[in-house]
Scaffold this motif. Structure first.
Motif, PDB file in Angstrom:
ATOM      1  N   ILE A  79     -88.664  22.615  36.791  1.00 43.07           N
ATOM      2  CA  ILE A  79     -88.913  23.309  35.527  1.00 43.07           C
ATOM      3  C   ILE A  79     -88.633  22.314  34.411  1.00 43.07           C
ATOM      4  CG2 ILE A  79     -88.091  25.170  33.999  1.00 43.07           C
ATOM      5  CD1 ILE A  79     -87.427  26.731  36.578  1.00 43.07           C
ATOM      6  N   ILE A  80     -89.409  22.424  33.321  1.00 43.10           N
ATOM      7  CA  ILE A  80     -89.275  21.482  32.217  1.00 43.10           C
ATOM      8  C   ILE A  80     -89.106  22.238  30.908  1.00 43.10           C
ATOM      9  CG2 ILE A  80     -90.437  19.618  30.950  1.00 43.10           C
ATOM     10  CD1 ILE A  80     -92.017  19.131  33.666  1.00 43.10           C
ATOM     11  N   ILE A  81     -88.178  21.765  30.089  1.00 49.11           N
ATOM     12  CA  ILE A  81     -88.041  22.228  28.713  1.00 49.11           C
ATOM     13  C   ILE A  81     -88.464  21.058  27.841  1.00 49.11           C
ATOM     14  CG2 ILE A  81     -86.419  22.849  26.869  1.00 49.11           C
ATOM     15  CD1 ILE A  81     -84.766  24.339  28.976  1.00 49.11           C
ATOM     16  N   SER A  82     -89.373  21.309  26.895  1.00 46.97           N
ATOM     17  CA  SER A  82     -89.921  20.213  26.109  1.00 46.97           C
ATOM     18  C   SER A  82     -90.330  20.670  24.719  1.00 46.97           C
ATOM     19  CB  SER A  82     -91.151  19.650  26.830  1.00 46.97           C
ATOM     20  OG  SER A  82     -91.773  18.617  26.091  1.00 46.97           O
ATOM     21  N   ARG A  83     -90.392  19.716  23.810  1.00 43.23           N
ATOM     22  CA  ARG A  83     -91.082  19.912  22.544  1.00 43.23           C
ATOM     23  C   ARG A  83     -92.565  20.078  22.873  1.00 43.23           C
ATOM     24  NH1 ARG A  83     -87.923  21.835  18.714  1.00 43.23           N
ATOM     25  NH2 ARG A  83     -86.548  20.322  17.714  1.00 43.23           N
ATOM     26  N   ALA A  84     -93.392  20.253  21.847  1.00 41.41           N
ATOM     27  CA  ALA A  84     -94.810  20.521  22.089  1.00 41.41           C
ATOM     28  C   ALA A  84     -95.708  19.636  21.246  1.00 41.41           C
ATOM     29  CB  ALA A  84     -95.107  21.999  21.841  1.00 41.41           C
ATOM     30  N   LYS A  97     -96.201  21.617  36.114  1.00 37.22           N
ATOM     31  CA  LYS A  97     -94.950  22.303  36.457  1.00 37.22           C
ATOM     32  C   LYS A  97     -94.684  23.373  35.401  1.00 37.22           C
ATOM     33  CE  LYS A  97     -93.577  19.158  39.663  1.00 37.22           C
ATOM     34  NZ  LYS A  97     -92.419  18.346  39.964  1.00 37.22           N
ATOM     35  N   PRO A  98     -93.868  24.383  35.722  1.00 36.88           N
ATOM     36  CA  PRO A  98     -93.549  25.402  34.715  1.00 36.88           C
ATOM     37  C   PRO A  98     -92.801  24.788  33.534  1.00 36.88           C
ATOM     38  CG  PRO A  98     -92.529  25.936  36.849  1.00 36.88           C
ATOM     39  CD  PRO A  98     -93.235  24.635  36.998  1.00 36.88           C
ATOM     40  N   VAL A  99     -93.233  25.156  32.330  1.00 35.17           N
ATOM     41  CA  VAL A  99     -92.697  24.577  31.106  1.00 35.17           C
ATOM     42  C   VAL A  99     -92.248  25.669  30.151  1.00 35.17           C
ATOM     43  CG1 VAL A  99     -93.211  23.142  29.080  1.00 35.17           C
ATOM     44  CG2 VAL A  99     -94.252  22.584  31.287  1.00 35.17           C
ATOM     45  N   HIS A 150     -93.837  33.486  39.339  1.00 33.03           N
ATOM     46  CA  HIS A 150     -94.107  33.148  37.935  1.00 33.03           C
ATOM     47  C   HIS A 150     -94.114  31.632  37.752  1.00 33.03           C
ATOM     48  CE1 HIS A 150     -93.027  33.676  33.426  1.00 33.03           C
ATOM     49  NE2 HIS A 150     -94.327  33.710  33.586  1.00 33.03           N
ATOM     50  N   GLN A 151     -93.195  30.946  38.395  1.00 32.25           N
ATOM     51  CA  GLN A 151     -93.159  29.488  38.324  1.00 32.25           C
ATOM     52  C   GLN A 151     -94.460  28.892  38.855  1.00 32.25           C
ATOM     53  OE1 GLN A 151     -89.604  27.858  40.239  1.00 32.25           O
ATOM     54  NE2 GLN A 151     -88.482  29.697  39.645  1.00 32.25           N
ATOM     55  N   GLN A 157    -101.631  27.412  36.135  1.00 37.86           N
ATOM     56  CA  GLN A 157    -102.404  27.645  34.904  1.00 37.86           C
ATOM     57  C   GLN A 157    -102.363  26.452  33.962  1.00 37.86           C
ATOM     58  OE1 GLN A 157    -104.104  30.284  36.363  1.00 37.86           O
ATOM     59  NE2 GLN A 157    -104.437  30.695  34.221  1.00 37.86           N
ATOM     60  N   ILE A 158    -101.192  25.815  33.826  1.00 38.43           N
ATOM     61  CA  ILE A 158    -101.122  24.667  32.926  1.00 38.43           C
ATOM     62  C   ILE A 158    -101.928  23.502  33.499  1.00 38.43           C
ATOM     63  CG2 ILE A 158     -98.963  23.628  33.775  1.00 38.43           C
ATOM     64  CD1 ILE A 158     -98.223  23.101  30.799  1.00 38.43           C
TER      65      ILE A 158
END
Length: 180
Positions: A79-84, A97-99, A150-151, A157-158
């Motif tokens: 899982i990744i947390i990121s700016r956009a 990957k799920p973001v 969901h992941q 989808q991404i």
């Protein structure tokens, strides 16, 4: 990264300089995250490394100022947390990957929110605004961690939105225009 292959990995990205708000969030929520059997690669940015490097003393946490091998970080991440920003969004589409996007509100015309929303509207990511982090991060993150379907769906989808041949496609269009 000296990770445990049996644990899920969260990759946290705030850009090469770092993101004060994402770093504050992760510092505040680190116990919550690691208590869910999640290990963390946290790229905090060179401006913030001295402030957050002490978290390297915690088990299952790797804080770095900059990631030299993004390919390895992306491969390790579940899982990744990121700016956009545009480059980040483009890369993350290819990674598949799920973001969770946390767009910077301090950019021209709020373009990071627009970038993230374009992916979210196609069910390819989750969007959390900075103003929502205190109340929504834990339930959103828990739901994502608990729901492997969901992941998978977010990752699929991404990935559909990726443009791996974008440069070649642009060159083809330019050549068509030149020939006219």
């Amino acid at each position: 990264f000296a990770l445990d292959a049996t644990k899920k990995t969260l990759l946290v990205l705030g850009g090469s300089l770092g993101s004060r708000r994402i770093n504050q969030l992760i510092a505040k929520e680190l116990d919550f995250i690691t208590n869910q059997n999640i290990q963390v690669i946290w790229q905090c940015g060179k401006l913030y490394f001295d402030e957050y490097s002490h978290f390297n003393e915690k088990p299952n946490v790797k804080v770095v100022s900059f990631v030299d091998r993004m390919d390895l970080a992306y491969a390790a991440a579940d899982i990744i947390i990121s700016r956009a920003g545009a480059s980040s969004v483009s890369e993350l589409c290819l990674v598949g990957k799920p973001v969770i996007f946390i767009p910077s509100p301090n950019v021209a015309e709020d373009h990071q929110t627009k970038n993230a929303k374009a992916i979210v509207d196609k069910n390819g990511a989750i969007l959390l605004k900075e103003s929502e982090l205190d109340g929504k991060f834990q339930p959103v993150f828990s739901h994502l961690i608990d729901d492997e379907n969901h992941q998978i769906e977010l990752g699929n989808q991404i990935r559909k939105l990726a443009k791996p041949n974008a440069t070649q496609d642009i060159v083809k269009e330019i050549n068509k225009l030149i020939k006219k």
